[in-house]
Motif scaffolding. Sequence first.
Motif, PDB file in Angstrom:
ATOM      1  N   ASN A 283       0.805  -1.219   0.000  1.00 35.57           N
ATOM      2  CA  ASN A 283       0.000   0.000   0.000  1.00 35.57           C
ATOM      3  C   ASN A 283       0.841   1.273   0.000  1.00 35.57           C
ATOM      4  O   ASN A 283       0.398   2.323  -0.442  1.00 35.57           O
ATOM      5  N   ARG A 284       2.048   1.166   0.514  1.00 43.78           N
ATOM      6  CA  ARG A 284       2.930   2.328   0.592  1.00 43.78           C
ATOM      7  C   ARG A 284       4.373   1.868   0.589  1.00 43.78           C
ATOM      8  O   ARG A 284       4.669   0.680   0.790  1.00 43.78           O
ATOM      9  N   LEU A 285       5.290   2.803   0.379  1.00 43.69           N
ATOM     10  CA  LEU A 285       6.714   2.547   0.499  1.00 43.69           C
ATOM     11  C   LEU A 285       7.169   2.877   1.902  1.00 43.69           C
ATOM     12  O   LEU A 285       6.696   3.848   2.517  1.00 43.69           O
ATOM     13  N   ILE A 286       8.093   2.071   2.416  1.00 48.03           N
ATOM     14  CA  ILE A 286       8.719   2.340   3.704  1.00 48.03           C
ATOM     15  C   ILE A 286      10.220   2.399   3.467  1.00 48.03           C
ATOM     16  O   ILE A 286      10.777   1.539   2.783  1.00 48.03           O
ATOM     17  N   MET A 287      10.876   3.420   4.006  1.00 48.57           N
ATOM     18  CA  MET A 287      12.304   3.649   3.783  1.00 48.57           C
ATOM     19  C   MET A 287      13.003   3.891   5.108  1.00 48.57           C
ATOM     20  O   MET A 287      12.385   4.347   6.060  1.00 48.57           O
ATOM     21  N   ALA A 288      14.299   3.616   5.131  1.00 44.34           N
ATOM     22  CA  ALA A 288      15.081   3.872   6.339  1.00 44.34           C
ATOM     23  C   ALA A 288      16.516   4.169   5.965  1.00 44.34           C
ATOM     24  O   ALA A 288      17.002   3.766   4.904  1.00 44.34           O
ATOM     25  N   GLU A 292      22.911  10.448   2.746  1.00 39.98           N
ATOM     26  CA  GLU A 292      23.413  11.802   3.005  1.00 39.98           C
ATOM     27  C   GLU A 292      23.210  12.151   4.476  1.00 39.98           C
ATOM     28  O   GLU A 292      22.387  11.566   5.164  1.00 39.98           O
ATOM     29  N   THR A 293      23.929  13.134   4.937  1.00 40.92           N
ATOM     30  CA  THR A 293      23.783  13.583   6.328  1.00 40.92           C
ATOM     31  C   THR A 293      23.237  14.993   6.394  1.00 40.92           C
ATOM     32  O   THR A 293      23.190  15.602   7.461  1.00 40.92           O
ATOM     33  N   SER A 294      22.848  15.551   5.272  1.00 40.95           N
ATOM     34  CA  SER A 294      22.276  16.898   5.270  1.00 40.95           C
ATOM     35  C   SER A 294      21.401  17.018   4.044  1.00 40.95           C
ATOM     36  O   SER A 294      21.300  16.118   3.225  1.00 40.95           O
ATOM     37  N   GLY A 295      20.759  18.159   3.908  1.00 45.81           N
ATOM     38  CA  GLY A 295      19.963  18.407   2.718  1.00 45.81           C
ATOM     39  C   GLY A 295      18.497  18.610   3.024  1.00 45.81           C
ATOM     40  O   GLY A 295      17.743  17.673   3.175  1.00 45.81           O
ATOM     41  N   GLY A 296      18.106  19.870   3.139  1.00 46.99           N
ATOM     42  CA  GLY A 296      16.696  20.180   3.323  1.00 46.99           C
ATOM     43  C   GLY A 296      16.130  19.613   4.607  1.00 46.99           C
ATOM     44  O   GLY A 296      16.698  19.753   5.688  1.00 46.99           O
ATOM     45  N   TYR A 297      15.009  18.919   4.480  1.00 47.48           N
ATOM     46  CA  TYR A 297      14.284  18.435   5.649  1.00 47.48           C
ATOM     47  C   TYR A 297      14.894  17.184   6.248  1.00 47.48           C
ATOM     48  O   TYR A 297      14.474  16.723   7.292  1.00 47.48           O
ATOM     49  N   VAL A 298      15.862  16.582   5.584  1.00 53.88           N
ATOM     50  CA  VAL A 298      16.349  15.281   6.022  1.00 53.88           C
ATOM     51  C   VAL A 298      17.214  15.404   7.262  1.00 53.88           C
ATOM     52  O   VAL A 298      18.177  16.163   7.297  1.00 53.88           O
ATOM     53  N   SER A 299      16.870  14.636   8.277  1.00 51.38           N
ATOM     54  CA  SER A 299      17.666  14.621   9.502  1.00 51.38           C
ATOM     55  C   SER A 299      18.920  13.800   9.296  1.00 51.38           C
ATOM     56  O   SER A 299      18.907  12.784   8.605  1.00 51.38           O
ATOM     57  N   PRO A 300      20.030  14.197   9.894  1.00 46.78           N
ATOM     58  CA  PRO A 300      21.230  13.368   9.805  1.00 46.78           C
ATOM     59  C   PRO A 300      21.135  12.109  10.653  1.00 46.78           C
ATOM     60  O   PRO A 300      22.030  11.277  10.634  1.00 46.78           O
ATOM     61  N   ARG A 304      16.039   6.929  11.485  1.00 43.41           N
ATOM     62  CA  ARG A 304      14.737   7.415  11.018  1.00 43.41           C
ATOM     63  C   ARG A 304      14.141   6.493   9.970  1.00 43.41           C
ATOM     64  O   ARG A 304      14.826   6.002   9.074  1.00 43.41           O
ATOM     65  N   VAL A 305      12.828   6.279  10.079  1.00 40.47           N
ATOM     66  CA  VAL A 305      12.047   5.528   9.110  1.00 40.47           C
ATOM     67  C   VAL A 305      11.028   6.480   8.499  1.00 40.47           C
ATOM     68  O   VAL A 305      10.298   7.161   9.218  1.00 40.47           O
ATOM     69  N   TRP A 306      10.988   6.531   7.163  1.00 41.98           N
ATOM     70  CA  TRP A 306      10.010   7.349   6.454  1.00 41.98           C
ATOM     71  C   TRP A 306       8.999   6.448   5.753  1.00 41.98           C
ATOM     72  O   TRP A 306       9.292   5.293   5.453  1.00 41.98           O
ATOM     73  N   PHE A 307       7.807   6.988   5.459  1.00 42.85           N
ATOM     74  CA  PHE A 307       6.826   6.210   4.712  1.00 42.85           C
ATOM     75  C   PHE A 307       5.944   7.154   3.903  1.00 42.85           C
ATOM     76  O   PHE A 307       5.613   8.263   4.330  1.00 42.85           O
ATOM     77  N   THR A 308       5.603   6.723   2.708  1.00 41.85           N
ATOM     78  CA  THR A 308       4.723   7.502   1.845  1.00 41.85           C
ATOM     79  C   THR A 308       3.279   7.334   2.309  1.00 41.85           C
ATOM     80  O   THR A 308       2.967   6.426   3.088  1.00 41.85           O
ATOM     81  N   ASN A 326       5.205  11.990   8.266  1.00 45.82           N
ATOM     82  CA  ASN A 326       5.347  10.578   7.933  1.00 45.82           C
ATOM     83  C   ASN A 326       6.749  10.043   8.209  1.00 45.82           C
ATOM     84  O   ASN A 326       7.484   9.660   7.302  1.00 45.82           O
ATOM     85  N   TYR A 327       7.113  10.009   9.471  1.00 43.93           N
ATOM     86  CA  TYR A 327       8.390   9.400   9.862  1.00 43.93           C
ATOM     87  C   TYR A 327       8.327   9.015  11.337  1.00 43.93           C
ATOM     88  O   TYR A 327       7.478   9.495  12.105  1.00 43.93           O
ATOM     89  N   LEU A 328       9.238   8.115  11.698  1.00 44.62           N
ATOM     90  CA  LEU A 328       9.434   7.739  13.094  1.00 44.62           C
ATOM     91  C   LEU A 328      10.925   7.610  13.338  1.00 44.62           C
ATOM     92  O   LEU A 328      11.667   7.130  12.474  1.00 44.62           O
TER      93      LEU A 328
END
Length: 640
Positions: A283-288, A292-300, A304-308, A326-328
């Motif tokens: 139903n969705r993508l899950i990523m972890a 990279e360690t920088s760049g916009g909203y991305v935490s270093p 962290r787990v992201w999901f669409t 959409n992250y934990l």
Amino acid sequence: MGTNTKALAITDLRGGINDSAPPLLVGDRQVTAATNIDYYDGGLGRKRGGAATVPVSFYSGSPFTGRIYSLIRHVPGSDDTAAELWAFDEDGIVARRPAAATWIGITAGDALTAPIGRWVSGASFNGKLFLGYNTAQNRLHCWDGTTLRRVGLATPAAPTAADSGSGTYAATIRYYKVAYTEVVSGTIVRRSELSAVLTKTPSGSGTGLTITKPAAITEGETNWEIYASTDNLIFYYLTTTVVGTTTYVDSADPTTYSSGAVEPLVNSNRPPPSAKYIVTDGNRLIMAGCWETSGGYVSPKSSRVWFTPVTGTLDIGDDERIPLANYLDVGETDGSYITGLAVWSNAVWVFKLRSLWKLIPTGIVSAPYEAIRVSTHIGAMSHQSIVHAVDGSGSDALYFLSHIGPMKLGTCCPTYIGQSVVKAWRTLAAASMTWLPYAHGVFHANKNQIWWWIPQEGLTYRALWILNLPLSDPSGQGAWSTFTGNITAAECSVCTGPVGTAPSMSMVPLIGQNGDDGRIWALDTGTLDIATSYQGSLTTKPYAVGGLLRKFGLGSGVLVARAAPGVTVTVTANRDSGVETRTSTVNLTPEANETSVVRKLDGMDFASCDTVAFTLAVAGSDAAWTLDALIVPTDIEEPR
């Protein structure tokens, strides 16, 4: 042999290797060593399958210039006969082999950077292949059937504006934002975040404001949308223009802006980051993880787990966006990092080096998962070593390699399944802790086996351990054996069938073999490793036929095996742990058309034995072989 004669019948050694128990406590169905033997057939075992280069046509058009470091099977839709094989080499070359075609080189929108080609993670979802690998951009990538590109759309810069014409257009301050979209057949399939705000007050002597499109982001955008506001708080949709038209004249009365649709929620169209691990629950993508360690909203943070969103939430790039919430973060302060992901048993499983988390669906749109720590001691060494297979009852199960050895994940907690190979694992781990993140494995469903390649010192060769999972074993412990030869020199692995065919009994492990550039081998195929024969052997436990209170004598026994032309077996009897050995060599060539043979083992008579163990070594040959039983007469002697 006298009146105390009885047969030592060894008819079932399918319990596999046990190198950890004291010799006399090794199980009756176990052995102390088994090399190039599996337990798919035969009471004692059979010759493992060989290796073959895939057909010459498979290499037609191959663009590879280096060793294959990653292999991925991609099914672009619901038809498995359309499965594709994707490969990534150490020089950053990417190619796909679709059904009924040759290799096609793929131009990656962003060049792969170190570790080039290694640890590429992929997931087939919504007709696309989503790929996680390192580039200079902090973005996930995908193959959409036409292009290998960045996922989502980058945020554009703010537009510019100037007075247009001559007239009395009101000098009222107003605010503008723009977004880029991709439109296919009249449907928006991707949308970027809205740009920064342009604040502009007309001169009062024009007929409108000419809004000029910002610089192209060159990510497949086809249109640009303009949003306007009178208070810089709420923006309303104004119009859409194709990217080939770089300006739009706004001559509308600002009081009419509110008749347009309200802008999308801020941070609802953020593209996913350069994730290390990708899975899907359908139903969705899950990523972890993130390269990279920088760049916009991305935490270093590496926890962290992201999901669409669930596909269909907006029907505008749902599989290519990550709303802000959409992250934990799982165990973000425990000093560890995520090493892998899996979806199993209606949950997402997050592996760290020494801990394990379970993300349970909540049914709440704003917080779809709740994180629960399952273990504070056990985790996975690598994402590629997490294998989705079955347990002893045929139910789905997860298996993985931890720092203490192989594990099975049950519904409640991980269970250690390496009890019988503790010594071997400790030796591997002591020499290879640096290299264990390079471990990888596959589930060979045709044989109900898990194949794990475990790096030794360096990365040239690996220990190849096979876990045979008999469905009759509810414990899930399975039986272990080891394979040797050039098939251990595997940089990567995947289990698939011939490209362009449905999943079937022909599905076999494929490896990127590191002996040459672009080399891909199909395993469990034929009886030779390409053109090289290989020997198989097993060693039984020591049998104390007299119970150690009485010695015993040993007579000439028989070996029962399947007929195999030209195959020779050397049986060695080892008395009292090395005091004396005797051998007998037999040939399995049939005399007529029989399918099974019984061969007498001459010259193996012993007297006054405390224990006896047997080694069966099958010389390398072109033929397959299967061993069914070893039966030896024994004569119990007088008490000590």
